[in-house]
Design an enzyme around this catalytic site. Structure first.
Site, PDB file in Angstrom:
ATOM      1  N   GLY A 167     -63.639 -76.803  84.024  1.00 31.81           N
ATOM      2  CA  GLY A 167     -63.713 -75.402  84.442  1.00 31.81           C
ATOM      3  C   GLY A 167     -64.490 -74.548  83.456  1.00 31.81           C
ATOM      4  O   GLY A 167     -65.328 -73.719  83.847  1.00 31.81           O
ATOM      5  N   ASP A 168     -64.234 -74.747  82.164  1.00 30.22           N
ATOM      6  CA  ASP A 168     -64.965 -73.989  81.145  1.00 30.22           C
ATOM      7  C   ASP A 168     -66.456 -74.317  81.173  1.00 30.22           C
ATOM      8  O   ASP A 168     -67.301 -73.421  81.078  1.00 30.22           O
ATOM      9  CB  ASP A 168     -64.406 -74.329  79.763  1.00 30.22           C
ATOM     10  CG  ASP A 168     -63.015 -73.779  79.549  1.00 30.22           C
ATOM     11  OD1 ASP A 168     -62.866 -72.566  79.413  1.00 30.22           O
ATOM     12  OD2 ASP A 168     -62.066 -74.578  79.529  1.00 30.22           O
ATOM     13  N   SER A 169     -66.776 -75.602  81.291  1.00 30.07           N
ATOM     14  CA  SER A 169     -68.178 -76.005  81.249  1.00 30.07           C
ATOM     15  C   SER A 169     -68.946 -75.507  82.465  1.00 30.07           C
ATOM     16  O   SER A 169     -70.122 -75.124  82.359  1.00 30.07           O
ATOM     17  CB  SER A 169     -68.275 -77.533  81.149  1.00 30.07           C
ATOM     18  OG  SER A 169     -67.674 -77.980  79.953  1.00 30.07           O
ATOM     19  N   ALA A 171     -68.280 -72.737  84.007  1.00 32.71           N
ATOM     20  CA  ALA A 171     -68.504 -71.321  83.727  1.00 32.71           C
ATOM     21  C   ALA A 171     -69.676 -71.148  82.759  1.00 32.71           C
ATOM     22  O   ALA A 171     -70.475 -70.209  82.902  1.00 32.71           O
ATOM     23  CB  ALA A 171     -67.239 -70.698  83.153  1.00 32.71           C
ATOM     24  N   SER A 172     -69.787 -72.043  81.792  1.00 30.60           N
ATOM     25  CA  SER A 172     -70.900 -71.973  80.837  1.00 30.60           C
ATOM     26  C   SER A 172     -72.238 -72.105  81.549  1.00 30.60           C
ATOM     27  O   SER A 172     -73.190 -71.374  81.258  1.00 30.60           O
ATOM     28  CB  SER A 172     -70.759 -73.083  79.792  1.00 30.60           C
ATOM     29  OG  SER A 172     -69.554 -72.983  79.079  1.00 30.60           O
TER      30      SER A 172
END
Length: 397
Positions: A167-169, A171-172
């Site tokens: 999820g973080d990646s 978003a990145s």
């Protein structure tokens, strides 16, 4: 620094994954990335996952090519330094809870007034608006609420997570796209800087294909389907005789016929009812049984060799040992050698994507905390005595 982003200055006020990963990609392609870190501890990722001599190996990767300046955000003088840095910046990336930078005096209105050309990339769990904006959000929650967890795993099992911070990646990646689009608008004279609002939930949701119209028009709720790809056949994970697994994607019409010929099932391949995807989907259990019957009678090396000869997309599931040993990864410069403090050599991932004329480059690994503080403050016109005074007062480190 060189690369397509040479001359672009980025201020990173972020920790852990989403904002730092986005800034890392910009740094790899030539942007000057100034990472703001808290004194004493720095970014918590310095201590995440596996450590080498007290420092995370992930840190060295996540912060390569970045400059570290350690500033006390509770100090008015520290906030003033960030404002001065932002005055000459193109992009500011942050991943605090909405409203946190405003409380520090670094909100959009303040920074935009100081630098109308600045692009402010704001990554948060749910976005800068909406009823959930003030909820804390991590990548795992974005995966859950973005829809991907519900469709992942075996039908009768607990919805699993992928073994990385997906999820973080995601978003990145959306943050990088948004930042470059916004900067392009400024650099081509089409307008001033703007806010790029990136939500962890929405970044995952953006990958969910036709989930919404399938539900809206057909009432279909896509479910977990294990290793298969629902509605597209055949595409699944199949066992081999030696205990391995191979992923086979035989789901285009001509590839399906080649697959059936390769496994000795021309009777299925020539059957008109399997000529198109909808017919294959209606009989997916039969097709999967036929393919698995063949793969389970062969060692994985034979399966892959036969399917490669037949031009059928297939691959075994790689561990990190497989990746590091793979000659294709090596020839594509996806496994590089880096040097850590003390001269220790370590393998690191290469750079993606590959640009033919202005490829990304790695100039140094993640720096020591505050390694560039003096350099960056001097760049603001500060004399040595003033820099030392700020250190003594605990404003910088």
């Amino acid at each position: 620094m060189s690369g397509p982003l040479k001359g672009i200055r980025v201020i990173e006020i972020g920790t852990l994954i989403a904002a730092p990963f986005a800034a890392r990609m910009l740094a790899e392609f030539g942007a000057e990335v100034i990472k703001i870190e808290a004194p004493d501890t720095g970014d918590p990722i310095r201590k995440w996952r596996k450590l080498h001599e007290g420092t995370s190996l992930w840190w060295y990767l996540q912060s390569r090519n970045k400059k570290s300046i350690s500033i006390n955000l509770k100090s008015p003088a520290g906030i003033d330094i960030i404002k001065r840095l932002a005055t000459d910046a193109d992009i500011l990336i942050e991943n605090f809870k909405p409203g946190a930078l405003e409380k520090l005096g670094l909100g959009w209105d303040v920074l935009h007034a100081l630098n109308p050309a600045l692009t402010m990339v704001r990554i948060s769990g749910y976005g800068q608006t909406g009823p959930y904006r003030d909820r804390p959000g991590f990548g795992a929650i974005g995966e859950a609420m973005g829809g991907i967890r519900f469709t992942t795993g075996e039908p009768d099992g607990v919805p699993p997570r992928v073994g990385i911070s997906l999820g973080d990646s995601l978003a990145s990646l959306h943050a990088v796209m948004g930042a470059l689009m916004a900067v392009l608008r400024v650099k081509t004279g089409q307008g001033q800087g703007q806010v790029v609002d990136v939500s962890l939930v929405e970044s995952v949701f953006n990958l969910m294909e036709s989930l919404i119209p399938e539900y809206d028009l057909l009432g279909h709720v896509r479910q977990r389907s294990g290793g298969s790809l629902p509605g597209i056949a055949p595409s699944n994970t199949y066992p081999t005789r030696d205990g391995g697994y191979v992923v086979i994607a035989g789901n285009s019409d001509p590839i399906f016929k080649r697959l059936m010929q390769a496994i000795g099932r021309t009777d299925i391949g020539n059957d008109p009812k399997f000529a198109r995807n909808d017919g294959r989907v209606a009989n997916v259990a039969l097709l999967d049984a036929a393919i698995a019957g063949w793969t389970s009678s062969q060692p994985i090396a034979t399966v892959l060799a036969v399917l490669e000869q037949a031009a059928v997309p297939a691959g075994r599931i790689y561990s990190v040992q497989d990746i590091v040993a793979d000659p294709h990864y090596q020839q594509r410069d996806m496994i590089l050698s880096a040097e850590l403090p003390g001269g220790v050599k370590v393998k690191m991932p290469g750079i993606v994507p590959k640009l033919s004329e202005t490829p990304g480059e790695i100039h140094w690994q993640g720096p020591a905390l505050g390694a560039h503080t003096d350099e960056l403050l001097a760049g603001l016109g500060m004399q040595l005595a003033e820099i030392e005074r700020l250190k003594q007062e605990g404003v910088v480190q």
